[in-house]
Design a protein around this motif. Structure first.
Motif: not given
Length: 310
Positions: A252-275
């Motif tokens: 998804x980096x650098x920054x949010x340059x290649x952040x897409x909805x799929x990677x953002x969803x993954x980070x929210x669910x499995x890194x930030x534990x905001x399922x």
């Protein structure tokens, strides 16, 4: 007379029994597939929308019902809109570059040139490779020091580029990889469709003096429109649910340059534990994909209807 009526009634009754037996047989064959589809497709979709209404960390954590609050937060989330914009760029690249490239490759394979079997293998090879292998291969290709891409660039007197580390080039670099990987898939679809075009049409066009370009736009292209529509649907849905190659190559980096909805969803669910919020993002992905497919189907239906009237 009564005997004839009883015989006809018996025949009708027997026909109904046969239809019932046939319906039961069909249902028994469909049931296993329907069960698998319900468990692995329908239930997760329903569960995703259900979880999106809760504040939940995942696992055995307590779920708190918050209604549409996650959706309110989502619509105000600038990172989500930035990620969706990158998905839109992927859709544009897939529909207007990847699909035409697949069509061009299919046309080349139908040309009377030498080495056609070798081209078949070379064209199809990227689609056979695993996404992880492709990601690692292109990370090496884009290496700012020893990567072949920068060596080619230096031949033209251009300074080496940090392809995956520069916000201006990272998304383009990943899009190139995706186009290279999936263009062969659309090549197969177009090639299969072109096989079904009768040779008599081309022979008649040659008798009328049509050249190759005229035969393409008068015969080949109109026959490929249903395949183009199908390819567009697959490209749009695939672009909206993309994840693996972006996560492998850039995360998804650098920054949010290649952040897409799929990677953002993954980070929210499995890194930030905001399922709960991750489920909201997933639900929005489904809604967008469904609306996109519905719009294309409506336009295709109207096109066919106009064609039938003409």
């Amino acid at each position: 007379m009564n005997t004839v009526l009883r015989t006809e009634a018996a025949i009708v009754k027997q026909a109904k029994k046969q239809k019932q037996k046939k319906a039961i047989t069909i249902a028994l064959f469909i049931l296993p597939a329907l069960l698998v589809y319900s468990v692995f497709i329908l239930y997760p979709i329903v569960a995703t929308f259900q979880y999106s209404l809760f504040s939940w960390s995942g696992g055995q954590g307590e779920r708190t019902f918050i209604g549409l609050q996650n959706y309110t937060v989502l619509f105000a989330d600038q990172t989500f809109w930035s990620a969706l914009q990158n998905n839109m760029m992927l859709i544009l690249a897939s529909v207007f570059i990847q699909i035409p490239l697949g069509l061009l490759m299919a046309l080349v394979l139908f040309s009377p040139i030498k080495g056609i079997k070798l081209l078949n293998v070379l064209y199809f090879l990227p689609y056979l490779m695993s996404t992880v292998a492709i990601g690692l291969l292109w990370i090496f290709m884009y290496d700012p020091i020893n990567g072949p891409m920068n060596q080619v660039v230096q031949w033209f007197g251009v300074e080496p580029v940090a392809w995956l580390a520069d916000q201006n080039t990272a998304l383009i670099a990943v899009l190139i990889v995706i186009i290279w990987q999936f263009a062969p898939f659309y090549m197969i679809l177009f090639k299969a469709a072109m096989v079904g075009i009768p040779d008599e049409l081309y022979e008649a066009a040659e008798i009328d003096g049509a050249n190759g370009i005229q035969k393409f736009f008068s015969i080949t292209f109109p026959a490929l429109i249903p395949t183009i529509v199908t390819s567009s649907i697959l490209a749009i849905v695939g672009s909206l649910k993309a994840f693996d190659i972006f996560y492998i190559m850039t995360g998804g980096g650098p920054g949010n340059a290649t952040e897409i909805v799929g990677t953002y969803m993954f980070k929210q669910g499995f890194i930030h534990f905001n399922m709960g919020y991750a489920s909201t993002i997933a639900a929005m992905m489904f809604i967008l994909a469904f609306i996109s497919v519905l719009i294309i189907q409506v336009f295709e239906y109207r096109r066919k209807k106009r064609g039938a009237v003409l």
